[in-house]
Structures are given as C-alpha cells and as structure tokens.
Design a protein around this motif. Structure first.
Motif, short mmCIF file in Angstrom:
data_model
loop_
_atom_site.label_atom_id
_atom_site.label_comp_id
_atom_site.label_asym_id
_atom_site.label_seq_id
_atom_site.Cartn_x
_atom_site.Cartn_y
_atom_site.Cartn_z
N GLY A 26 0.81 -1.22 0.00
CA GLY A 26 0.00 0.00 0.00
C GLY A 26 0.84 1.26 0.00
N LEU A 27 1.91 1.26 0.81
CA LEU A 27 2.79 2.42 0.86
C LEU A 27 3.59 2.58 -0.43
CD1 LEU A 27 4.14 2.02 4.51
CD2 LEU A 27 2.38 3.61 3.72
N ALA A 28 4.00 1.45 -1.02
CA ALA A 28 4.81 1.50 -2.24
C ALA A 28 4.02 2.06 -3.42
CB ALA A 28 5.33 0.10 -2.57
N VAL A 29 2.71 1.78 -3.46
CA VAL A 29 1.88 2.35 -4.54
C VAL A 29 1.87 3.86 -4.43
CG1 VAL A 29 -0.47 2.55 -5.41
CG2 VAL A 29 0.44 0.31 -4.82
N LYS A 30 1.73 4.39 -3.22
CA LYS A 30 1.64 5.83 -3.02
C LYS A 30 2.99 6.50 -3.21
CE LYS A 30 -1.67 7.69 -1.77
NZ LYS A 30 -2.20 8.25 -0.54
N THR A 31 4.10 5.76 -3.02
CA THR A 31 5.43 6.40 -3.01
C THR A 31 5.82 7.12 -4.29
OG1 THR A 31 6.21 4.95 -1.24
CG2 THR A 31 7.88 5.97 -2.64
N PRO A 32 5.78 6.66 -5.51
CA PRO A 32 5.47 5.32 -5.99
C PRO A 32 6.76 4.54 -6.28
CG PRO A 32 5.43 6.85 -7.80
CD PRO A 32 5.94 7.61 -6.60
N TRP A 40 8.81 1.56 -8.28
CA TRP A 40 8.78 0.70 -9.46
C TRP A 40 8.57 -0.73 -8.98
CZ3 TRP A 40 11.38 -3.65 -10.92
CH2 TRP A 40 11.25 -4.04 -12.25
N PRO A 41 7.70 -1.55 -9.58
CA PRO A 41 6.90 -1.34 -10.80
C PRO A 41 5.45 -0.93 -10.51
CG PRO A 41 6.91 -3.66 -10.26
CD PRO A 41 7.65 -2.98 -9.14
N LEU A 42 5.17 -0.36 -9.34
CA LEU A 42 3.80 0.04 -8.98
C LEU A 42 3.57 1.52 -9.26
CD1 LEU A 42 3.63 -1.87 -5.56
CD2 LEU A 42 2.76 -2.64 -7.77
N HIS A 43 4.31 2.08 -10.18
CA HIS A 43 4.33 3.52 -10.42
C HIS A 43 3.47 3.98 -11.59
CE1 HIS A 43 6.84 1.87 -13.52
NE2 HIS A 43 6.68 2.99 -14.19
N SER A 44 2.91 3.06 -12.36
CA SER A 44 2.40 3.42 -13.69
C SER A 44 1.22 4.41 -13.64
CB SER A 44 2.00 2.17 -14.47
OG SER A 44 1.01 1.44 -13.79
N TRP A 45 0.57 4.59 -12.49
CA TRP A 45 -0.50 5.57 -12.38
C TRP A 45 0.04 7.00 -12.35
CZ3 TRP A 45 -0.28 8.95 -8.30
CH2 TRP A 45 0.54 8.57 -7.23
N LEU A 46 1.30 7.17 -11.92
CA LEU A 46 1.84 8.50 -11.64
C LEU A 46 2.01 9.38 -12.89
CD1 LEU A 46 2.97 10.32 -9.31
CD2 LEU A 46 5.23 9.52 -10.00
N PRO A 47 2.68 8.89 -13.96
CA PRO A 47 2.86 9.78 -15.13
C PRO A 47 1.54 10.27 -15.71
CG PRO A 47 4.31 7.87 -15.27
CD PRO A 47 3.38 7.60 -14.15
N ASP A 48 0.53 9.39 -15.79
CA ASP A 48 -0.76 9.81 -16.33
C ASP A 48 -1.42 10.85 -15.43
OD1 ASP A 48 -0.47 8.08 -18.44
OD2 ASP A 48 -1.61 6.46 -17.52
N TYR A 64 8.23 11.07 -14.27
CA TYR A 64 9.16 9.93 -14.28
C TYR A 64 10.41 10.24 -13.46
CZ TYR A 64 6.80 6.82 -17.56
OH TYR A 64 5.92 5.95 -18.14
N SER A 65 10.82 11.51 -13.44
CA SER A 65 11.98 11.86 -12.60
C SER A 65 11.66 11.62 -11.13
CB SER A 65 12.38 13.32 -12.84
OG SER A 65 11.55 14.21 -12.14
N SER A 66 10.38 11.78 -10.75
CA SER A 66 9.99 11.52 -9.36
C SER A 66 10.17 10.05 -9.00
CB SER A 66 8.53 11.95 -9.14
OG SER A 66 8.39 13.34 -9.22
N VAL A 67 9.91 9.16 -9.97
CA VAL A 67 10.12 7.73 -9.72
C VAL A 67 11.58 7.48 -9.35
CG1 VAL A 67 10.03 5.41 -10.72
CG2 VAL A 67 8.24 7.08 -11.26
N GLY A 68 12.50 8.14 -10.10
CA GLY A 68 13.92 7.99 -9.80
C GLY A 68 14.30 8.60 -8.47
N HIS A 69 13.83 9.81 -8.20
CA HIS A 69 14.19 10.48 -6.95
C HIS A 69 13.64 9.75 -5.73
CE1 HIS A 69 16.24 13.83 -8.71
NE2 HIS A 69 15.19 14.23 -9.41
#
Length: 517
Positions: free
Chosen positions: A227-233, A235-243, A320-325
């Motif tokens: 649950g926390l990893a989805v909100k963080t987001p 990888w690989p639970l990040h795909s909602w973030l860019p959209d 996507y930069s947020s996923v990296g940071h």
C-alpha cells in the motif's frame, strides 16, 4: 502547542465547509469567485502561520520526543484513540505541506485552472490539506489509515474536473491503484493492531516488534509495504503517476509530487521500521533492489522523453523523474541505518521543494505556449527562454540543477546520505547486494544530470529571434511570490543541512533503537 497541532489538522476541514456556504454580505465583494479564492488563501495562510508557530515553540533540544500531543479515547472497544503529536521526523513534513498548500492557493487566486465552480475547487483543496497534515500528525494506526485515505477523493476530483486531456482516465487510474493498495495496507494494519493488542504507534514503536512473531511481521510488512509502495510510488507500482501528473492541473501536480508521495515513504519510516524491524530486515534487500531499478528506470524514461522527435511531455518527464528520486528515498530506508534513513527524510523534503518548483514552472510554460510538448517548446532553434523570458529561464535552470543534485543545493544531501547508507547497511543485511545498489544509484545520478541538462539546453537556449513566437511573457508578480520561497529553502537546506538533520537525526536514532534514545 497542543491546541496548535489540533488546530492545524482540523482548521482546513472547517475552512472547506465555510467555502461551500454563502459568503456573508460584507465579504462577498464585487466578484464572488475571487472572494472564495481569497478565502482559500486566507485559510491556508493561517494554517502556515500556525505551523510556523508550532515549529518556533518546538523544543529543539528534544526532537526525538513527541510534542504538542493530544491523546483522547475515541473507540474504546478497539482501543482507538485520537492521538496526535510531532517529533523531528514529522515536523519538517508538516511545515513543507502547509507551505506548499499556501503557495498553491496563492497561485490559484491569480491563475485558477479551467473547470467547474471555484467554491468546489477551494473546498477540495482544503480537504486535501487536512488529510495530508493529519497523516503526518496522527499516532494511531487506524487514524493514520483514515487520513491516508482522506486525500484520495479530493485529488481524484481535482484531476478529473480541473485537469487537462485524458483527465478522466488518469483520475480513474489514480483512484483504482491507490484504493487497491490501501485495502491491502488496511489488512496489515489490522493484523498488527489485533496481534499486539494496541493501535497506538508510540507504544508499538517502543515495543519494537517484540510482541509480534516473525511470520506476523513478514505478513504485515508485505501488506502495508504494498500500500505504501503504490503511493510512493515504487517501481513497478508507479504506472498511475505519469498519467496523473500529465492530466492534473498545475497545483494538482505540485501537491501530488510535493506532498502526497511523501505519505508513502513516511509510512515506511514511522510504521514499518520501528514496529516490524525483523520483517523489514527480511524484505530490505528486495526493497533496495526495487529502489535501485526505479532510479535507473526513471532516468532512462526521462532520457527517452527528452530526446528530439519523441514528442515528450515535460510534465510526464518530471513525473518519471519523481520515480527515480523516490528510489533514493526507498534505498535509504532499505539500508535501515541512521545515515540512510536521515538521507531518505532529507531527500523527501528536497524533492518536495524542487519538484514542486519544476511543476510550477512547467505549468507556466504550458500556459504561455499552450503545450508542454518538449519538441513543440524547443521548435527549430529552441524555446530560447534565456532570450525571451530570462527570469523564467533562470528559474528553470536553477530547478534543473537542484534536481540533478548539485552540491550546495538541497537535492545533493539526501541522495548522498542514501548512497552512504547503502555503502554500509545495517547489521545482518547483505553488504555486497547493497554495494551493488549503491553503484546503480550512483550511475542513476549521471543519467539524471544528462536528461535535465538536455531539457535546459532545448528549452532555455536557442535564437530568441527565430521562430514565429518572438515574445513570451516573463515571470509575473504572483508567480515570483509563489516560487521564490521554494528557491530560498532549496538554497538554505543545501548550504545549511544541519537545520533539517538536527531535527531528524535524534528522532531516527531513537526510532531505530526501539524507542530508546
């Protein structure tokens, strides 16, 4: 102090209700829409002033101790209490949240996104603020879950009703991903509470998992972690973030990146590290691996979007930069060391300030050019912001170099400390594995510098006399007012990191020691 914290959490809700009510005769003004937007600025400004007063009254000699506490029985049958308090970990997040909401309300007063009633916009913004502030202030697991969920509906409507193209699909993706993650997280929180006999986070942290079997801890970390990893987001639970970022209005993107993502990593630090240490130690190598992959994946995605001819959207690139940071934040947490966790908390604040500024700038560019498409912005010779809008070009270049981790600015310290934590992880963790993660993370910093410098070159440089659009409005007074505090704090945190680390380090030391200083 006790009243101040309760006021900070509850006042935005009262302000949201007031925003929906008819304005008193003397406060309607000539323009009712501007009156309700002014109400939003006033409420968020009062909350920010209260948060600053709380910080000034905070005992900085004892940042590891919870202060301004309220502890009232709420549901006696389940031993659920209205338990509030702040320490050196939560105080900086509380302050940053109050600041970003005030700046967003101020920005919206002058540049309201196209959509339905301003009353609804202000009310949703204030409900969102209450939920995020409560997340960083509550000390009960079930209250944490309620606050964690409270932000979903307001953010859904901000994206779906005030967003851009594809906003409905992005909003649905956001709500479905986060709700599914939250359902799993609730099961983990209930497991901890029922097995230990309490939902009090302070008591659970002090007990340090001694009342929970290893199997219980593993199940709790897996459920809550998802649950926390989805909100963080993560990888690989990040795909909602860019959209979500691409479709959201400017202030929605600022709050999503600057505040909402921090709720996930805060949960890792506040709940999983002290309450389930054995379970975290088992999963830490996997968390570190996902973090390292996320760092490189996010950077490679940004490089692809920045390349000429790929029609890369600047808002999507920053998402996507947020996923990296956030990968650096998770890597610091996975090391389970004071150095790594302090780095994660520092990177949280730095990312909120810098990425919030980046989304403000990209939103302003989109308003001026009508698009955030990098190829369109760059054109044949570059958008030439240095020549057409020099102050905006300077702000964008500053935000980019801060985001790539230039020494002397806030982005540097969090990433460096997270890598140091991976260099020497906690006892019992595989050092060769974490040295590998450290090397991957260090390579990710090079990729980050590459794509951000490409963006600066394409957007800021070029011939200002070329192309059909010869004039671009430079920074307006309200933009300058909203962006300057973020620049100042980025420089302050970079030049004087002890301001933040002096708060977090004693609290982290106590947290990792099982409640003992």
């Amino acid at each position: 102090m006790q009243f101040l914290l309760a006021f900070i959490v509850a006042a935005p809700l009262l302000g949201a209700v007031a925003a929906l009510l008819p304005a008193p005769p003397g406060l309607k003004g000539r323009n009712p829409e501007q009156a309700v937007l002014r109400h939003g600025v006033t409420v968020t400004g009062v909350i920010l002033a209260a948060a600053i007063a709380l910080a000034l009254g905070f005992d900085h000699d004892a940042p590891s101790r919870f202060q301004a506490t309220t502890d009232i029985s709420w549901i006696p049958a389940l031993d659920v209490r209205i338990h509030l308090g702040v320490d050196g970990i939560s105080l900086p997040l509380l302050l940053m949240t109050a600041l970003l909401f005030f700046l967003c309300a101020l920005y919206s007063y002058f540049k309201l996104p196209a959509g339905p009633s301003p009353k609804a916009f202000v009310a949703l913004l204030l409900v969102l603020e209450s939920g995020t502030l409560a997340t960083f202030a509550v000390l009960d697991l079930l209250l944490f879950f309620l606050a964690f969920e409270m932000v979903l509906i307001p953010m859904y409507f901000l994206i779906a009703r005030w967003g851009g193209a594809q906003r409905q699909a992005a909003a649905w993706k956001f709500i479905l991903y986060t709700l599914l993650g939250s359902v799993v997280m609730l099961l983990g929180l209930l497991l901890i509470g029922l097995k230990s006999g309490t939902f009090d986070m302070v008591a659970l942290a002090t007990d340090n998992g001694r009342e929970l079997t290893h199997t219980t801890q593993l199940l709790a970390v897996l459920a809550i972690g998802i649950g926390l990893a989805v909100k963080t987001p993560m990888w690989p639970l990040h795909s909602w973030l860019p959209d979500a970022h691409t479709a959201a209005p400017t202030v929605g993107s600022v709050l999503l990146a600057g505040v909402l993502l921090k709720m996930g990593t805060y949960g890792f630090v506040r709940i999983l590290l002290p309450v389930t240490p054995d379970g975290m130690a088992t999963f830490a190598p996997y968390l570190g691996a996902f973090a390292a992959v996320g760092i490189v994946y996010g950077s490679l995605a940004c490089l692809a979007l920045a390349r000429k001819g790929n029609k890369g959207d600047l808002k999507r690139l920053i998402a996507y930069s947020s996923v990296g940071h956030m990968g650096f934040v998770l890597l610091g947490i996975a090391s389970m060391t004071p150095t790594g966790v302090n780095g994660a908390l520092f990177a949280n604040i730095a990312h909120g300030l810098i990425t919030g500024l980046l989304f403000f700038l990209v939103g302003a560019l989109k308003d001026r050019y009508g698009t955030a498409d990098l190829d369109t912005l760059a054109g044949a010779t570059g958008a030439a912001l240095y020549g057409r809008a020099p102050r905006m070009g300077a702000f964008l270049a500053f935000a980019a170099v801060a985001s790539l981790g230039l020494p002397g600015l806030a982005g540097f310290w969090g990433e460096m400390l997270a890598l140091f934590g991976a260099f020497d992880p906690a006892e019992g963790l595989s050092r060769p594995a974490f040295l590998t993660y450290m090397a991957i993370g260090a390579f990710g910093t090079l990729l980050t510098a590459a794509y951000l410098l490409i963006v600066v070159r394409r957007v800021c440089m070029g011939d200002p006399k070329a192309g059909p659009e010869l004039t671009v409005a430079d920074i307006q007074h309200y933009e300058f007012a909203a962006w300057t505090p973020l620049v100042a704090l980025t420089v302050l945190a970079g030049l004087w990191p002890a301001v933040l680390l002096g708060l977090t380090d004693p609290a982290v030391q106590k947290l990792l020691a099982g409640g003992n200083s």
